[in-house]
Design a protein around this motif. Structure first.
Motif, PDB file in Angstrom:
ATOM      1  N   GLN A  34      44.183  36.804  51.664  1.00  0.00           N
ATOM      2  CA  GLN A  34      45.458  37.055  50.976  1.00  0.00           C
ATOM      3  C   GLN A  34      45.255  37.214  49.475  1.00  0.00           C
ATOM      4  O   GLN A  34      45.801  38.122  48.846  1.00  0.00           O
ATOM      5  N   ILE A  35      44.462  36.293  48.908  1.00  0.00           N
ATOM      6  CA  ILE A  35      44.248  36.335  47.457  1.00  0.00           C
ATOM      7  C   ILE A  35      43.532  37.633  47.070  1.00  0.00           C
ATOM      8  O   ILE A  35      43.885  38.289  46.083  1.00  0.00           O
ATOM      9  N   LEU A  36      42.554  38.031  47.884  1.00  0.00           N
ATOM     10  CA  LEU A  36      41.821  39.264  47.575  1.00  0.00           C
ATOM     11  C   LEU A  36      42.729  40.475  47.634  1.00  0.00           C
ATOM     12  O   LEU A  36      42.695  41.342  46.750  1.00  0.00           O
ATOM     13  N   SER A  37      43.575  40.524  48.661  1.00  0.00           N
ATOM     14  CA  SER A  37      44.429  41.710  48.756  1.00  0.00           C
ATOM     15  C   SER A  37      45.464  41.686  47.638  1.00  0.00           C
ATOM     16  O   SER A  37      45.867  42.728  47.131  1.00  0.00           O
ATOM     17  N   LEU A  38      45.850  40.462  47.230  1.00  0.00           N
ATOM     18  CA  LEU A  38      46.753  40.356  46.076  1.00  0.00           C
ATOM     19  C   LEU A  38      46.097  40.933  44.825  1.00  0.00           C
ATOM     20  O   LEU A  38      46.723  41.687  44.063  1.00  0.00           O
ATOM     21  N   MET A  39      44.808  40.606  44.646  1.00  0.00           N
ATOM     22  CA  MET A  39      44.132  41.095  43.447  1.00  0.00           C
ATOM     23  C   MET A  39      43.976  42.611  43.480  1.00  0.00           C
ATOM     24  O   MET A  39      44.142  43.283  42.462  1.00  0.00           O
ATOM     25  N   LYS A  40      43.676  43.113  44.647  1.00  0.00           N
ATOM     26  CA  LYS A  40      43.539  44.565  44.798  1.00  0.00           C
ATOM     27  C   LYS A  40      44.874  45.256  44.493  1.00  0.00           C
ATOM     28  O   LYS A  40      44.935  46.285  43.820  1.00  0.00           O
ATOM     29  N   ASP A  41      45.916  44.616  44.992  1.00  0.00           N
ATOM     30  CA  ASP A  41      47.282  45.093  44.778  1.00  0.00           C
ATOM     31  C   ASP A  41      47.634  45.156  43.295  1.00  0.00           C
ATOM     32  O   ASP A  41      48.143  46.165  42.796  1.00  0.00           O
ATOM     33  N   LEU A  42      47.340  44.050  42.620  1.00  0.00           N
ATOM     34  CA  LEU A  42      47.636  43.971  41.185  1.00  0.00           C
ATOM     35  C   LEU A  42      46.872  45.041  40.436  1.00  0.00           C
ATOM     36  O   LEU A  42      47.393  45.683  39.528  1.00  0.00           O
ATOM     37  N   ASN A  43      45.630  45.220  40.845  1.00  0.00           N
ATOM     38  CA  ASN A  43      44.780  46.213  40.213  1.00  0.00           C
ATOM     39  C   ASN A  43      45.390  47.593  40.339  1.00  0.00           C
ATOM     40  O   ASN A  43      45.433  48.378  39.398  1.00  0.00           O
ATOM     41  N   ARG A  44      45.948  47.876  41.509  1.00  0.00           N
ATOM     42  CA  ARG A  44      46.530  49.197  41.730  1.00  0.00           C
ATOM     43  C   ARG A  44      47.855  49.341  40.980  1.00  0.00           C
ATOM     44  O   ARG A  44      48.112  50.337  40.323  1.00  0.00           O
ATOM     45  N   LYS A  45      48.683  48.271  41.057  1.00  0.00           N
ATOM     46  CA  LYS A  45      50.017  48.339  40.448  1.00  0.00           C
ATOM     47  C   LYS A  45      49.966  48.325  38.932  1.00  0.00           C
ATOM     48  O   LYS A  45      50.650  49.084  38.265  1.00  0.00           O
ATOM     49  N   THR A  46      49.199  47.410  38.375  1.00  0.00           N
ATOM     50  CA  THR A  46      49.245  47.214  36.918  1.00  0.00           C
ATOM     51  C   THR A  46      48.094  47.894  36.199  1.00  0.00           C
ATOM     52  O   THR A  46      48.056  47.901  34.978  1.00  0.00           O
ATOM     53  N   HIS A  47      47.157  48.428  36.953  1.00  0.00           N
ATOM     54  CA  HIS A  47      46.025  49.130  36.370  1.00  0.00           C
ATOM     55  C   HIS A  47      45.147  48.197  35.536  1.00  0.00           C
ATOM     56  O   HIS A  47      44.487  48.617  34.582  1.00  0.00           O
ATOM     57  N   THR A  48      45.179  46.899  35.870  1.00  0.00           N
ATOM     58  CA  THR A  48      44.319  45.949  35.174  1.00  0.00           C
ATOM     59  C   THR A  48      42.909  46.052  35.741  1.00  0.00           C
ATOM     60  O   THR A  48      42.727  46.047  36.949  1.00  0.00           O
ATOM     61  N   SER A  49      41.934  46.148  34.847  1.00  0.00           N
ATOM     62  CA  SER A  49      40.544  46.156  35.313  1.00  0.00           C
ATOM     63  C   SER A  49      40.151  44.732  35.686  1.00  0.00           C
ATOM     64  O   SER A  49      40.545  43.780  35.020  1.00  0.00           O
ATOM     65  N   ILE A  50      39.363  44.602  36.740  1.00  0.00           N
ATOM     66  CA  ILE A  50      39.010  43.262  37.197  1.00  0.00           C
ATOM     67  C   ILE A  50      37.501  43.105  37.273  1.00  0.00           C
ATOM     68  O   ILE A  50      36.793  43.993  37.767  1.00  0.00           O
ATOM     69  N   ILE A  51      37.017  41.983  36.742  1.00  0.00           N
ATOM     70  CA  ILE A  51      35.622  41.608  36.985  1.00  0.00           C
ATOM     71  C   ILE A  51      35.669  40.480  38.001  1.00  0.00           C
ATOM     72  O   ILE A  51      36.267  39.434  37.735  1.00  0.00           O
TER      73      ILE A  51
END
Lengths: 337, 335
Positions: free
Chosen positions: A195-212
């Motif tokens: 769940q947490i991973l898909s949330l992060m992927k989601d946020l990345n797509r929605k907000t365009h935040t780069s993630i390390i």
């Protein structure tokens, strides 16, 4: 500098003072984070992943630690020259971070609302009412039901997964450009992990935040990362596109890591584990740092330290003499399988 | 929070009863005939009989205890053998003097102790840390009577800044209302007398504050050092909070609980144990009142004094317990 790159780390060297001398924990690493991508950093404990991320936040505990060399360019500005006061404007605002232990990463004595609002109030000039509105918005964004109620609650009243969601909400409070996640799912149940991973992927797509995303789990990398960096003993040993690396790992270490991931579908056999341990900082072997544990090591590996060889046009690089001549002639010998 | 408070209050009842039993037993612990002991060798038979009746010692002990409790409930602490006055009225000015002294001492001890501890932890292993902790060690080990005398010598005799003894200027006595002179002078609109009362308070309260201040500083330092390693402190810094807020908001609230315990215990100790300071500085507090009562074998006064000090001690600890719950939301849920 690449126009697309948002965070660029050049030749970074971070050392910790121990007794009488400085011992490097991260030794000359160079990589970039592109706008909107999810970059995985993989490696065993002690490979320097967390130190790298703390350096990018300016949170290396000093003393005993210090950034000795190199620079960290964020949107073209070198962060290593910032004073503490300027760092505070970057932290939590442009670059934010979530940590491994959601159970202990929230202050037990303040309500969720208080801790969230604090992050917002620090970097924006919002009124209290706007702040509360933003808090509930954030909690909804990270998929927490009954957000208003949660604001009044204390961390001990929430489960680990919920706390990690709160941590993510807190990190996202000011719409950071970069989110660093240091093993965000290690302490969580497998279902919550997903769940947490898909949330992060989601946020990345929605907000365009780069993630390390820092992890030791290649499964997680396969799931959500675009590119991956493999670290070993304070150095990058392989980097490139996730697909390429997972399918055709070039460095024996990467290959070893991949072989130690249990496969549910394959035939049952004893799980592979790389022999030996990551050398402790300060007792780094001469030559290739992985050579003592490497099945494919040959004479030269114990004498000289290999540089990173480019093995493809897509930025795939590997620190191994086996790939010295490049992709076309350097036939991959790898591990006997 | 309300149910927690109610539960803590209920748990006090057996403690308070136990206390009355002990205090009640004091007079019965006197070897031989208490009336004889109190009145001395040359007392007449009539006097002894009168006192025995007055103390109720001619009746069975359980009736005596029952009567004692009954009178306690009406606020009657008995009659002083020496002054023949009601103790509950006589004791208050002394108690107020001690409360004022203890209050001032603990104010100084907490203000300086907690902050010194915080700064020492913040800049651990710096010159400030070393200096503060050496001073704290000296503070803990310093005999209070010696410190008091040195203070008087330096600030009263040599420098002449502050008075040596007493609570007020005898040429301009303060009219007592609550007997807390700092309060009384303010109520009466006498800033000049307030200053005088404050001046009298400084030396004894500093002397009294030394030991608790040192203990509080050391305690604060060690718990702060522990807390500042916590994950949530790293989170707070990752948010972009400055060190001031990280230390005074996120760390201090977590570090303060063990310190609260020490503050509570020390306050209780000061209330009953300020006899030395009160004697040196001629402070008319409860310690000296009891000391004099012991000299005169004024048993009812001794009983009442002990009872009051013990009760205050118990209530301070109650307050500390309630503060825990106020600081840490996990406490009231866990019980």
């Amino acid at each position: 500098m690449d126009s697309q790159s948002i965070l660029q780390i050049n030749d970074l060297k971070v050392s910790f003072y121990s007794g009488e001398r400085y011992i490097p924990a991260v030794d000359g690493i160079t990589f970039e984070l592109k706008d909107g991508e999810i970059l995985g950093i993989v490696g065993e404990s002690g490979s320097g992943k967390s130190v790298t991320s703390l350096a990018a936040m300016g949170l290396i505990p000093s003393p005993p630690g210090k950034v000795e060399e190199g620079c960290i360019l964020f949107e073209g500005k070198d962060l290593t020259t910032l004073r503490e006061k300027e760092w505070r404007k970057v932290r939590g605002n442009q670059i934010s971070m979530i940590f491994q232990e959601p159970m202990t990463s929230l202050n037990p004595l303040f309500t969720i609302g208080n801790q969230l609002a604090e992050a917002i109030a620090l970097h924006t000039k919002q009124s209290k009412a706007e702040g509360v509105k933003r808090c509930t918005e954030l909690l909804r964004l990270v998929g927490i039901p009954r957000a208003e109620g949660i604001l009044q609650e204390y961390p001990h009243q929430l489960s680990g997964g919920m706390r990690q969601r709160v941590m993510i909400a807190m990190a996202m409070a000011c719409n950071p450009r970069v989110l660093i996640a240091d093993e965000p799912t290690t302490a969580l149940d497998v279902t919550i992990q997903a769940q947490i991973l898909s949330l992060m992927k989601d946020l990345n797509r929605k907000t365009h935040t780069s993630i390390i995303l820092i992890t030791h789990d290649l499964g997680i990398v396969a799931e959500i990362c675009d590119r991956v960096i493999v670290m070993y003993a304070g150095q990058i040993v392989e980097q490139g596109d996730v697909r390429t690396i997972l399918k055709t790992p070039k460095h024996p270490y990467t290959e070893g890591l991949l072989r130690s991931v249990p496969d549910l579908r394959g035939k049952r056999e004893r799980l592979y584990s790389i022999p030996g341990n990551v050398p402790a900082p300060g007792s780094i072997p001469k030559g290739c740092r992985f050579a003592p544990r490497c099945d494919s090591a040959f004479g030269k590996c114990h004498e000289a330290a290999p540089p990173i060889y480019k093995t493809g046009s897509d930025g795939h690089g590997v620190r191994c003499f086996l790939h010295k001549v490049g992709e076309e002639s350097g036939e991959h010998v790898g591990l006997p399988s | 929070m309300l149910t927690y408070t109610a539960r803590r209050l209920l748990s006090l009842i057996p403690v308070l009863f136990g206390m009355t039993l002990v205090v009640f037993a004091i007079i019965h612990a006197i070897p031989g005939d208490p009336a004889q002991v109190i009145l001395g060798q040359r007392a007449t038979k009539e006097a002894i009989e009168t006192l025995t009746r007055e103390l109720g010692l001619d009746r069975p002990w359980y009736i005596q205890y029952f009567d004692y409790i009954k009178s306690l409930f009406t606020g009657d602490l008995g009659t002083s053998l020496r002054t023949r006055g009601p103790i509950n009225q006589e004791i208050w000015p002394y108690l107020a003097a001690t409360l004022e002294l203890t209050g001032a001492a603990m104010f100084i001890a907490v203000l300086i102790g907690v902050n010194a501890g915080i700064i020492s932890a913040w800049y651990s292993n710096s010159w400030f840390d070393y200096t503060a902790m050496i001073l704290a060690l000296i503070g803990v080990s310093m005999p209070i009577f010696w410190l008091g005398l040195m203070e008087q010598w330096a600030f009263s005799i040599q420098l002449g800044w502050l008075p040596t003894t007493g609570r007020e200027d005898v040429r301009d006595p303060i009219t007592a209302i609550t007997n807390l002179y700092l309060v009384d002078t303010l109520i009466q609109g006498r800033p000049d007398q307030f200053i005088t009362a404050l001046k009298h308070l400084i030396l004894p309260s500093v002397a009294l504050a030394t030991i608790p201040m040192a203990i509080i500083a050391r305690m604060t330092r060690s718990t702060m050092l522990e807390v500042m390693k916590a994950d949530y402190i790293r989170t707070a810094r990752a948010k972009g909070l400055g060190m001031f807020w990280v230390v005074y908001k996120h760390s201090l609230k977590n570090a303060i609980i063990p310190v609260l315990t020490v503050i509570g215990l020390q306050t209780g100790l000061l209330l009953g144990g300020a006899i030395l300071t009160e004697t040196i500085f001629g402070w008319p507090g409860i310690g000296r009142y009891l000391y004099d009562a012991i000299g005169y074998r004024d048993y009812p006064v001794i009983q009442s004094g002990i009872l009051i000090i013990a009760a205050i001690f118990v209530f301070i600890n109650l307050i500390v317990d309630l503060l825990y719950a106020l600081v840490d939301p996990r406490i009231k849920y866990n019980q």
